[in-house]
Design an enzyme around this catalytic site. Structure first.
Site, mmCIF file in Angstrom:
data_model
loop_
_atom_site.group_PDB
_atom_site.id
_atom_site.type_symbol
_atom_site.label_atom_id
_atom_site.label_comp_id
_atom_site.label_asym_id
_atom_site.label_seq_id
_atom_site.Cartn_x
_atom_site.Cartn_y
_atom_site.Cartn_z
ATOM 1 C CB SER A 173 -3.741 -0.600 -3.567
ATOM 2 O OG SER A 173 -3.474 -0.877 -2.220
ATOM 3 C CE LYS A 177 -4.037 2.170 0.700
ATOM 4 N NZ LYS A 177 -4.923 1.855 1.807
#
Lengths: 346, 346, 346, 346
Positions: B206, B152
């Site tokens: 992400s 992330k």
């Protein structure tokens, strides 16, 4: 008689150049076109004008031949679904066929225009039933030889809730098909949306505000027809029913090899977001999403699944499967080329 | 050590009742939770606050244990994708294992906070590379034992174009993973978006505006770990790559039977709309649709495919796969339970 | 010469029945039509085909007269904005006018087709500048008599980012207008998007993938023209600039009474979401919303404001106002009927 | 007693830092907070979780004071509408007031939880009526002193059609208010949606799946209260009713100058897309748009209009105005500071 299917792409809904090229090259006789079935890249909802735009563009191209075909367009090319249209045409067919071999047969019919108050009633059901019977006769198909009945139902654009009017029109179409095919013995209007276990697993119905009559296209396999095409269809029990897709391929003796999959000439899929709010026990959010309409969600999911199996995004996938296939499910139909391979002709 | 994975549903992003019940029942030790990976039902774009809402709700539940885990949430449950989260926890594991048997290993690490100007630069790449190496060490995994690195990435919410900042952060993550795993030998910043053939087939990245550090979770199979779980992953060559999904199942010796598929405990899929505007030669409309973002399109399609194979919509599917798997493609990872079946333990 | 403006409604983008009726009744000579300016009900973004559909429908109606007019359509009828089109036509005009009285003048011009690499460059600027000058000459308008230059810029549909190509084309249009009107003395290409204080307060530019040439329509008031119409325009400093709307009405001596407001014959508004993320100090969410495009947001807000003032939703409101009016703002132009009232003619 | 209104901004639905700062500075006593009314940046539809996220964040901040206030949030900051919340608090107020001067009064009440089958029935109407009467009593307001009754109605999240359940709850709220204020004498349940000429011009009702009770906030001006705030409200006849906005300003003796407009402390607007499909005779597309929900359209338009008048996007604008104001219209309420100016106190 013999059915031809040409599946063509487009840059946008005004682009009919691939069809123009085929006609120019003499590969397709415009006088023989009986139906065009396609996916256009709008939202597939009430304010989707890509369907009408493609229809107008095709009619402009076809000129005097433009008023005869049925134009059955579904908007919405979510995800990997590719904008395309399949041109169905017929010609005299007289080549020799092995004893008992069946080929793709097609029949089309149109009802009179509906009055707005007839939408979603027994009257519309009966009109569609009669049209299906007429189209079967034209196609020389017995009810059990029919694989798919594609219906475009009329709809009242001035209805207070056009989406509801469209849904009722689809339901009337499904019941009309089910009666004509002997799948539904009897019904009352309270079954509409009320008794979802009454359904036709061979009906694929869309509706649109652009027409007030109902259009019907019947497809099946018949020994009275010739040519290298054949169709198979299966109900889908839900939106995850990979097995149904694989079984339909198997019905047509298509293995999942690149070479075999090239034989697929058209794919038609119908489905709906499960009204229970769950698919196989797990919550989905299609029906409560205020940003993306549920129909767009389900088309994207079904398109992703079937395109993955076929390796090709040219899927005619359409939502709104009320009484068409099992609740929460729908159906799949594939048209393929069997050519002259004796194994395939069976 | 031993990894546990609990996959839980929710009514909405504030609903953490299933986790609360597990903890209450003593089935899960909150002190052992190292990561939570989930899909929430927002749009998955800049203004998706369902990720933050679920994080806040989980932290409220976990209390003093709430600050330790990584929270890796991807918004967007398009089509049949089901809102859910997978809780990864570790415990001491000392049961006997057959010689050479490997079990799911997990390691997590966090970088320092980025300065806004570091997003998408070599500096971020190096930070992520170091974090991946640290997490591998924690998991006692060699580079070739790693199946998946979930990252992330931080992102600058004040950027002129936050979507672009998010994309650059993902790319830096992919390069950081590729370097740590030895898949990418060297690079220049001009390769970012420029040379799409440089990629890591095991990186799933992400990014989000809610964090400025980078979070890394490494998963693989290791003989140093015990327990009944194992992971496998494969690159996907495009959004239609059914074969990759089937092959990953086969890697784990899972047949497509209802019983076998119950052994799947988590599914992670990464993909992207093919930048060429076509998938296997046919035009898609994901990148030109002004109504539905391309990421939502691709998630719906991939979710439909993988959920169809697994018979389960609880797929962690995420778009934005730049330099993660082949261009236009991505990757799939599955975690399954092998239990004590000697055939499966191999 | 004399300009006529007929503002017509439609049921959908294929409905040109109101124009057909006017022509049939002899109220409008199709040979005199020079431009059609309209709002269609698509999303106003790359995949908005309602613009092309209406153009095709109008050309079908106009037959041999169909190739001459400019068709300038903006998609997106958010909120209270009503789908409509304004038909601009010219005829010989020879009625007596009071000394010095000025009437609405119109001139149109088209550039050659652009090469894709010319989009958003000095070359496009120069082409548009020349076209504006030619259109001014046709309209016999001096630069300071011009109230509005409406430009439709070409755009490269094959661009990697079509939205970006569309934005660059708009910017080139704004600079071309500014140069022709003497508002911009000189520029470098680095001013594009870089120096937003360089702008034309009389340029309204849209762009579309459907054309590769640039189309220019110049409007102003001239003593060389006759007829009851007049135009006024004002820059808008931001999306809340009610005062600019009221001042433009006052310029035309229109009070906000029902009777006076009936004199308005066309309203053209251009605006953009403030790039700072704030309007008058308060955060807006137009630029970070992943569900509704920023252009749709701003059109809805501006349409709501101007329609509220005019009591009429038939506003040609268009987003994408880069270098057209002040940053975060735009412009408004109103065309009204002054009739023969001596007070108004002045 | 004395009412305070603080209007605060937020970076996102988790950002309550402005309120935290006020409390820390001693400018606002958290124990006095009775209601929070705000706009959050979701879609304002069933799956909008920004309302719940802000509520959770505020409760976390307020701790033991967090359970007392009503939290009335409307999602959807379309166009120029700015995310914000207005904190209503009360304190003892004992400053001298001129004879007859009235100040903003507030009263809140909550009903018991509804059973799902009570939603949208006479039972819900009666409960809300009683709650309004109780809140009026608390506020010491006579029915004709009430300017606005804000209701948050419960709703059945498990309803087959949650949007329909939400609409019925709003209607019950409107009738409950109308009865309590003496605007509606009698009714039958068939009037719901059926007789739109029965309405309360002072009811503003929203509903949400997050609660099963109904919450009521009554606002008006009373000589029993003190302080510098006052409220005025007007029905809006349609979405273009600029005159109603200007008249409400005039009621409060606010001129449209920058200085005067700073006195506005809260703006509440309710409206709906005209069900006829037209606004003042011209077709709108809000109800047939499949991409943007009609509520988002109408909020953007009304927000654009009212923000333009006030020069400020912090408008609490909400759709779904069934039986709240005239059909196709709604209402506007403004709270302003009159300070100690004798002209204003009157």
């Amino acid at each position: 008689m013999r059915t031809h299917v040409h599946r063509l792409g487009m840059r946008d809904p005004s682009d009919v150049s691939e069809l123009a090229a085929l006609i120019r090259a003499g590969a397709l006789d415009p006088a023989g076109i009986v139906a065009v079935l396609g996916k256009t890249e709008g939202n597939g909802l009430v304010n989707d004008y890509t369907r009408g735009y493609l229809t107008q563009s095709l009619k402009l191209l076809l000129g005097k031949h433009g008023d005869k075909p049925l134009y059955i367009f579904s908007g919405g090319t979510e995800g990997v679904v590719s904008p395309h249209y399949a041109v169905f045409s017929v010609s005299a067919g007289n080549e020799k066929r092995p004893q008992g071999a069946k080929s793709l047969a097609i029949g089309c019919a149109v009802t009179r225009e509906l009055k707005p108050e007839e939408i979603g009633t027994r009257a519309q059901v009966n009109l569609i039933r009669a049209a299906v019977e007429k189209a079967m006769q034209e196609a020389r198909l017995a009810p059990d030889e029919v694989s798919l009945v594609q219906v475009k139902g009329g709809c009242d654009p001035a209805a207070k809730d056009p989406n509801r009017s469209m849904a009722f029109s689809r339901v009337a179409g499904a019941f009309g098909v089910g009666l004509a095919l002997g799948e539904i013995a009897d019904f009352s209007e309270s079954d509409f949306f009320g008794n979802l276990n009454v359904y036709s697993p061979r009906a694929s119905v869309s509706s649109g505000i652009e027409i007030m009559m109902n259009e019907v296209m019947v497809l099946g396999n018949s020994a009275a027809w010739s040519g290298p095409l054949r169709i198979a269809s299966r109900p889908m029990r839900d939106a995850l029913d990979l097995d149904a897709v694989l079984a339909t391929l198997a019905d047509l003796k298509i293995r999942r090899t690149e070479k075999d999959l090239k034989r697929v000439r058209a794919a038609i899929v119908k489905g709906e977001p499960d009204a229970s709010g769950k698919v196989r026990g797990h919550r989905h959010t299609m029906l409560t999403d205020g940003d993306i309409n549920a129909q767009r969600h389900i088309r994207g999911a079904l398109g992703g699944l079937v395109a993955g199996v076929l390796g090709d995004g040219r899927i005619f996938v359409s939502g709104g499967a009320e009484h068409q296939g099992p609740p929460g499910g729908g159906l799949i139909a594939l048209i393929c080329e069997i050519g002259s391979d004796p194994d395939l002709i069976s």
